[in-house]
Enzyme design. Sequence first.
Site, PDB file in Angstrom:
ATOM      1  N   GLY A 111       0.770  -1.229   0.000  1.00 19.91           N
ATOM      2  CA  GLY A 111       0.000   0.000   0.000  1.00 19.91           C
ATOM      3  C   GLY A 111       0.802   1.281   0.000  1.00 19.91           C
ATOM      4  N   ASP A 159       0.995   7.286  -7.779  1.00 21.17           N
ATOM      5  CA  ASP A 159       2.262   6.732  -7.309  1.00 21.17           C
ATOM      6  C   ASP A 159       3.433   7.122  -8.192  1.00 21.17           C
ATOM      7  OD1 ASP A 159       0.739   5.555  -5.374  1.00 21.17           O
ATOM      8  OD2 ASP A 159       0.693   3.582  -6.325  1.00 21.17           O
TER       9      ASP A 159
END
Length: 340
Positions: A111, A159
């Site tokens: 995560g 990300d």
Amino acid sequence: MIYRSKAPLRLGLAGGGTDVSPYSDLFGGAILNATISLYARASIELLADNKVIFESADKKESYTYDAVYPLPMDGQLDILKGVVNRVVKDYGALPSGFKLTTYVDAPSGSGLGTSSTLVVAVLGAFAEWRKLPLGEYDMAHLAYSIEREDLQQAGGKQDQYAATFGGVNFMEFYKGDKVIVNPLRIRDIYLHELENNLVLFYTSTSRLSSSIISEQQKNVNDKKEGSIEAMHQLKEQAIMMKEALLRGTIDQIGEILDYGFKFKKQMAQGISNSQLDEIYDAAKQAGASGGKISGAGGGGFMIFYCPRNTRFQVVEALNKFGGDVKRYHFTNNGIQTWSI
């Protein structure tokens, strides 16, 4: 010569999931994240023979191929081969064989954006070797394209941009893969307090984020009002988090996290479960004012905001679950490359 790179992992503090298409295409997404002192690392050593060696040091896996492109997608470290194939496709043949060694400071599926950050790190090492003309937006978008288009892995956009830019950023996502990264100038005293009070806890579980994200995408396509409204609220959460950090109302962050966590669980099945809910409740009973599951959910890391000096009681409560409290620092730098 050895060509090296490192790219930081990130904590998603607010707005998670609103960077995923089709939501971001239809409504626009917003996320606030911060990079931390855990990294994905890549090193390229040139070889005299015409071989390509992939070595994942953290997974303890190594595979050797003939330098014939495109390299086969055979399930063995395909994420690394995907980067190499795209570099060859876009920028031409490589002049020699090489050994690519990688290491990630957190487990996959935890995560913290490990897979996307690893793609950025590997791209950075190739950019250092081949002097590729990649700016920050170029590298982040190329990493996103490799994962989502070439490798067909479901996921969002934050990300790749966090790993490339670094620091604390408020990110906006729009249709056509348009992304705007807004670096936030936050006073050091506020970041020190946030770092002191934010506990990062690894639940010793991992999950396949793509399955959760695929359901999230389906819920938007199916016009499920509950899921879409939850995403609207998470986008609002990102704005609330930005204001708290910039204004220095740091102790509001726990409540903002708690607010977001309630809506996060409404986006898709599997984001939380009985074990994660038990951990969350125990942290709150010990003094945390809020928290969240990092990334898509389902396992991996959780973060908890612990006001005043409650972090010590919270850590003690978390230790009973057999996980691991991870020390970290916020970082200002994104991808860094060098050669020796």
